[in-house]
Structures are given as structure tokens and as C-alpha cells.
Design an enzyme around this catalytic site. Structure first.
Site, PDB file in Angstrom:
ATOM      1  N   ASP A  70       0.616  -1.457   0.039  1.00  0.00           N
ATOM      2  CA  ASP A  70      -0.156   0.121   0.223  1.00  0.00           C
ATOM      3  C   ASP A  70       1.167   1.313  -0.134  1.00  0.00           C
ATOM      4  OD1 ASP A  70      -1.662  -1.714   0.565  1.00  0.00           O
ATOM      5  OD2 ASP A  70      -2.601  -0.942   2.270  1.00  0.00           O
ATOM      6  N   HIS A 210       3.622  -2.632   3.231  1.00  0.00           N
ATOM      7  CA  HIS A 210       4.293  -0.698   2.343  1.00  0.00           C
ATOM      8  C   HIS A 210       5.611  -0.678   1.444  1.00  0.00           C
ATOM      9  CE1 HIS A 210       0.712  -0.111   5.675  1.00  0.00           C
ATOM     10  NE2 HIS A 210       0.087  -0.012   4.553  1.00  0.00           N
TER      11      HIS A 210
HETATM   12 NI    NI Z   1      -2.837   3.303   3.206  1.00  0.00          NI
END
Ligand code: NI
Length: 260
Positions: A70, A210
């Protein structure tokens, strides 16, 4: 911070044939089961040396996991793409729209290398806290940016913070990918802890990470090696789920209930 994107590197990767493949994908209808570029767009006789997405392994038969990243694209994403290629791993990237326009070459590269592209809103808004109209603007602006850059609209979305109200859910035209394994990579910023968190992976897991944190990229070679040793295949969310439906949320894919 000014970030230099290695345009040359991307251009080197995008050989003439790969470029043709990207262009061939333009405007192709989105199938409910996203499996990379449509077969008819990649089936040219000269396409055999082209890096291309395929249907992937049969996740009803073999152990699969979906690694998801993400909040990118960012300056560390290209190294992640190289690591994923080295391990023949496909992943899913949930992109922030305003960064898609900052790093278009990286987004194009993600798609060209056969990864799935997801929508993570334009500016990382909490969809539990804004109106449906505002949420739709965040999502549609991001859809458009991704389509402009890759030639194809995103096939899944993930709400920032994993929070979304029912009224937003009803308005969505994309499946919602949540997760079943949170590595907490954003919190620990520790490669060893990120690798350790992936020990909880079972067949069908969706793993949250991430690609904006260097420690996450650092964790990847060992995580991929460990999971591969456990027999896992690395697939996109849509490959893992099989046939994700718009407005439905998925925390896992097939096989997750069976455990291992
Ligand atoms: Ni996010």
C-alpha cells in the site's frame, strides 16, 4: 524531497515488444477475473520473449499467498519490483492517486511486470469519515490517473486504514481487498519483524505491507525465500480470490479456511 526516477532504467526494461504489449492492453475490456493482460492482446507470434502476465498457478490446487503493498508508488518501489522478479512473484499494489502522477514510470513498470494495480484513493482519505460523493471523487480521480498511465483501470481497491462505511461499499464498482496478515511493517520499520510476521501466512492469506518503507523492501528476499520453501506461490489478489465481486470485501482468498 526531490526524487529522481530512473527513467532510463524503465525505458531499458520497456523493450519494443513490452511496449507493444502495454499498448495492446489499452482499452481492453476488464474481465471479472483479472489475469494480467488479455490473452488475445499478448498472443502475437513475436510475443514469446515478452515478459507477460499469465493466469498464474491454480490456487485451488497449490498453496498461494497474495502479497500486497500500500501507499506507493515511491522511491523504493523499483528495487522491490526487481526482487519480486528474481523470485518470480506477482503482487498487488494499492496506489495513492496523487503519487501515481508523480511516478508514472514506476506505475507503468508495475503493470508491465504483471502485478495487479489497486486503488487506494487519491490522497489517503479515511472512507469512514468523508461523504460518499467525496469518496467517489477520490476513487474516480485515481482510477483515471492509473488508466492514463497503464492503459487499464485498477481491478481492486483497498480503503485507507482498512475502514469503509456501508454507504461507500454500496457505491463501489470494484472489489475490496482487505487482509488477513498484518506485518505492521509501517509501525516496526524492522525487516526482521516484517519477515517474522509472515510466518503466520497460510494458504489463501492476503498480506499487508507498504512499499514506501526501506525496511519492508529489505525484508522481501528472506520473506519470499521462506514462503517459497514452505511451498507458496505468489499471486495477485484477483488470482487468489478467483472471481472477486464489486462491493464485496475479501480478507482472504481460496483455501484460507483449510489452513495449513
Ligand atoms: Ni494506506
Amino acid at each position: 524531497m526531490v526524487i529522481m526516477v530512473s527513467r532510463l532504467k524503465v525505458l531499458q526494461f520497456l523493450s519494443a515488444s513490452a511496449l507493444a504489449l502495454v499498448l495492446a492492453g489499452c482499452g481492453a475490456p476488464l474481465s471479472a477475473t483479472w489475469q494480467g493482460f488479455p490473452p488475445d492482446a499478448t498472443g502475437q507470434a513475436d510475443g514469446k520473449d515478452t515478459p507477460r502476465a499469465d493466469a498464474g498457478p491454480d490456487c485451488a490446487q497449490v498453496k498461494c499467498v497474495a502479497l500486497t503493498f500500500d501507499d506507493g508508488p515511491g522511491p523504493h518501489t523499483e528495487s522491490l519490483l526487481d526482487i519480486l522478479d528474481e523470485h518470480e512473484a506477482k503482487a498487488t499494489f494499492f496506489l495513492i492517486g496523487k503519487d501515481v502522477v508523480k511516478f508514472p514510470d514506476i506505475v507503468r513498470d508495475e503493470a508491465a511486470r504483471g502485478h495487479e494495480i489497486g486503488n487506494h484513493t487519491w490522497s489517503h482519505q479515511d472512507l469512514a469519515k468523508i461523504s460518499v460523493a467525496a469518496g467517489q471523487r477520490e476513487l474516480s480521480k485515481t482510477d483515471a490517473a492509473i488508466k492514463e498511465v497503464t492503459g487499464a483501470a485498477p481491478t481492486v481497491m483497498r480503503p485507507p486504514y482498512g475502514t469503509i462505511r456501508e454507504d461507500h461499499m454500496k457505491s463501489l464498482d470494484l472489489p475490496v481487498a482487505m487482509w488477513s496478515v498484518d506485518t505492521f511493517d509501517w509501525k516496526t520499520r524492522d525487516a526482521k519483524k516484517t519477515v517474522k510476521a509472515a510466518e503466520k501466512v497460510v494458504p489463501g492469506s492476503i498480506v499487508l505491507m507498504h512499499d514506501i518503507h526501506p525496511s519492508t523492501i529489505e525484508a522481501m528476499p528472506k520473506m519470499l525465500t521462506d514462503l517459497k520453501a514452505r511451498g507458496f506461490h505468489f499471486v495477485t489478489v484477483s488470482q487468489l480470490v478467483g472471481d472477486p465481486k464489486p462491493g464485496t470485501d475479501y480478507k482472504t482468498g481460496r483455501q484460507a479456511a483449510a489452513g495449513n
